[in-house]
Write a protein that holds these residues in place. Structure first.
Motif, PDB file in Angstrom:
ATOM      1  N   ASN A 128      50.518  41.648   5.800  1.00  0.00           N
ATOM      2  CA  ASN A 128      51.098  42.917   6.236  1.00  0.00           C
ATOM      3  C   ASN A 128      50.154  44.094   5.994  1.00  0.00           C
ATOM      4  N   ALA A 129      49.395  44.038   4.939  1.00  0.00           N
ATOM      5  CA  ALA A 129      48.462  45.131   4.650  1.00  0.00           C
ATOM      6  C   ALA A 129      47.375  45.222   5.713  1.00  0.00           C
ATOM      7  N   LYS A 130      46.990  44.084   6.242  1.00  0.00           N
ATOM      8  CA  LYS A 130      45.940  44.053   7.276  1.00  0.00           C
ATOM      9  C   LYS A 130      46.521  44.071   8.684  1.00  0.00           C
ATOM     10  N   LYS A 131      47.858  44.094   8.792  1.00  0.00           N
ATOM     11  CA  LYS A 131      48.528  44.090  10.102  1.00  0.00           C
ATOM     12  C   LYS A 131      48.029  42.910  10.948  1.00  0.00           C
ATOM     13  N   THR A 132      47.948  41.760  10.306  1.00  0.00           N
ATOM     14  CA  THR A 132      47.356  40.584  10.939  1.00  0.00           C
ATOM     15  C   THR A 132      48.286  39.382  10.803  1.00  0.00           C
ATOM     16  N   VAL A 133      48.359  38.604  11.885  1.00  0.00           N
ATOM     17  CA  VAL A 133      49.079  37.344  11.862  1.00  0.00           C
ATOM     18  C   VAL A 133      48.095  36.232  12.187  1.00  0.00           C
ATOM     19  N   TYR A 134      48.278  35.090  11.526  1.00  0.00           N
ATOM     20  CA  TYR A 134      47.380  33.957  11.686  1.00  0.00           C
ATOM     21  C   TYR A 134      48.159  32.746  12.184  1.00  0.00           C
TER      22      TYR A 134
END
Length: 120
Positions: free
Chosen positions: A73-79
């Motif tokens: 969430n801090a990086k606004k990233t989904v993997y």
């Protein structure tokens, strides 16, 4: 302007692994559910995996036990970690997210897609 940008696709042999990433950028207030979808040639787009802001996940039956969705969430990233890949996993993979922007408008966004090809 809010954008989703995917990366990590490519060509891999059956049984191999790939990790897809999707970064959200722009004037973002919050991100709700994020997910991965895929579309093979001549087929409808289908849901692969989703993850809520609280970390609850949901998977298509065809990828359970092989794929893992996660988010930072801090990086606004989904993997999307994809293991034991099969030729039938070949498709364009799209990132999707429900994002509330700085004006507090909640909209659904799509990335541009990244090609995953599983072949010898």
């Amino acid at each position: 302007q809010v954008q989703l940008v995917e990366s990590g696709g490519g060509l891999v042999q059956p049984g191999g692994s790939l990790r897809l990433s999707c970064v959200a950028s722009g004037s973002i207030f919050s991100i709700n559910t994020m997910g991965w979808y895929r579309q093979a040639p001549g087929m409808q787009r289908e849901s692969v995996a989703t993850i809520t802001s609280g970390g609850n996940t949901n998977y298509a039956d065809s990828v359970k036990g092989r794929f893992t969705i996660s988010r930072d969430n801090a990086k606004k990233t989904v993997y999307l970690q994809m293991n034991s890949l099969k030729p039938e996993d070949t498709a364009v993979y799209f990132c999707n997210a429900d994002i509330r922007d700085s004006m507090r408008w909640l909209r659904n966004y799509w990335g541009q897609g990244t090609q995953v090809t599983v072949s010898t």
